[in-house]
Design a protein around this motif. Structure first.
Motif, PDB file in Angstrom:
ATOM      1  N   UNK A  68       0.841  -1.189   0.000  1.00 65.80           N
ATOM      2  CA  UNK A  68       0.000   0.000   0.000  1.00 65.80           C
ATOM      3  C   UNK A  68       0.879   1.243   0.000  1.00 65.80           C
ATOM      4  N   UNK A  69       0.404   2.253  -0.680  1.00 62.40           N
ATOM      5  CA  UNK A  69       1.098   3.542  -0.678  1.00 62.40           C
ATOM      6  C   UNK A  69       0.368   4.563   0.187  1.00 62.40           C
ATOM      7  N   UNK A  70      -0.694   4.120   0.863  1.00 61.57           N
ATOM      8  CA  UNK A  70      -1.458   5.023   1.728  1.00 61.57           C
ATOM      9  C   UNK A  70      -0.592   5.464   2.906  1.00 61.57           C
ATOM     10  N   UNK A  71      -0.680   6.740   3.279  1.00 60.07           N
ATOM     11  CA  UNK A  71       0.148   7.225   4.389  1.00 60.07           C
ATOM     12  C   UNK A  71      -0.244   6.618   5.738  1.00 60.07           C
ATOM     13  N   UNK A  72      -1.464   6.061   5.850  1.00 64.43           N
ATOM     14  CA  UNK A  72      -1.886   5.462   7.112  1.00 64.43           C
ATOM     15  C   UNK A  72      -1.728   3.938   7.130  1.00 64.43           C
ATOM     16  N   UNK A  73      -1.205   3.372   6.044  1.00 66.67           N
ATOM     17  CA  UNK A  73      -0.986   1.921   6.015  1.00 66.67           C
ATOM     18  C   UNK A  73       0.078   1.549   7.037  1.00 66.67           C
ATOM     19  N   UNK A  74      -0.095   0.402   7.637  1.00 66.41           N
ATOM     20  CA  UNK A  74       0.869  -0.034   8.637  1.00 66.41           C
ATOM     21  C   UNK A  74       2.223  -0.266   7.977  1.00 66.41           C
TER      22      UNK A  74
END
Length: 168
Positions: A68-74
């Motif tokens: 994931x490239x989401x900033x909130x991904x672990x």
């Protein structure tokens, strides 16, 4: 009197259909593929590798879990170390003796969504063997390949540990 053949067949067919329906109600989650690996709770971002062994582990985990490239991904951080793979080949009396390489990998999964959740720390070890031939180039290549096989084994063990931790 004994049962007639038609009645026996009817009872047997009923039992088989009943058992089939009962077993069909059971559900199994595949470990190696399926929806379990596609769960949003497994979306992970991976840190940058600092060694070839870490790179292999990151690749294996991202192949199975996705990335994931989401900033909130672990954030998943791996540290890996090998032992037993001495790259400097020394002359031995028995060059065909197997040498064992052990890779110890530690995976730390940290939440980046602002919560105060404790990081998950998983450590696994895997080993692989190689045989020396007495030729420096071949021995070094065999040691490197054995360390990479052990890293893949450690990555698979870490993957199963992550899946087990998700089920708790």
């Amino acid at each position: 009197m004994s049962w007639s053949d038609a009645l026996r067949r009817t009872v047997l067919a009923g039992l088989l259909l009943g058992m089939g329906a009962t077993l069909g109600a059971c559900s199994f989650s595949p470990v190696y593929s399926g929806t379990l690996a596609d769960q949003p709770s497994l979306n992970l971002a991976y840190a940058k590798p600092t060694s070839r062994l870490e790179q292999i582990i990151y690749q294996e985990l991202s192949l199975r879990f996705g990335s994931s490239t989401a900033p909130t991904a672990r954030l998943a951080t791996v540290s890996a170390a090998s032992s037993g793979a001495d790259m400097v080949v020394t002359t031995t009396t028995n060059p065909a003796k197997p040498v064992s390489v052990t890779v110890t990998a530690t995976l730390t999964i940290t939440a980046r969504d602002g919560s105060d959740t404790e990081p998950t720390v998983l450590a696994r070890t895997a080993s692989a063997e190689y045989t020396r031939s007495g030729q420096v180039l071949a021995d070094n290549a065999a040691a490197t390949e054995a360390a990479e096989r052990a890293a893949r084994g450690a990555a698979e063990s870490l993957r199963l540990a992550v899946l087990a931790a998700q089920r708790r």
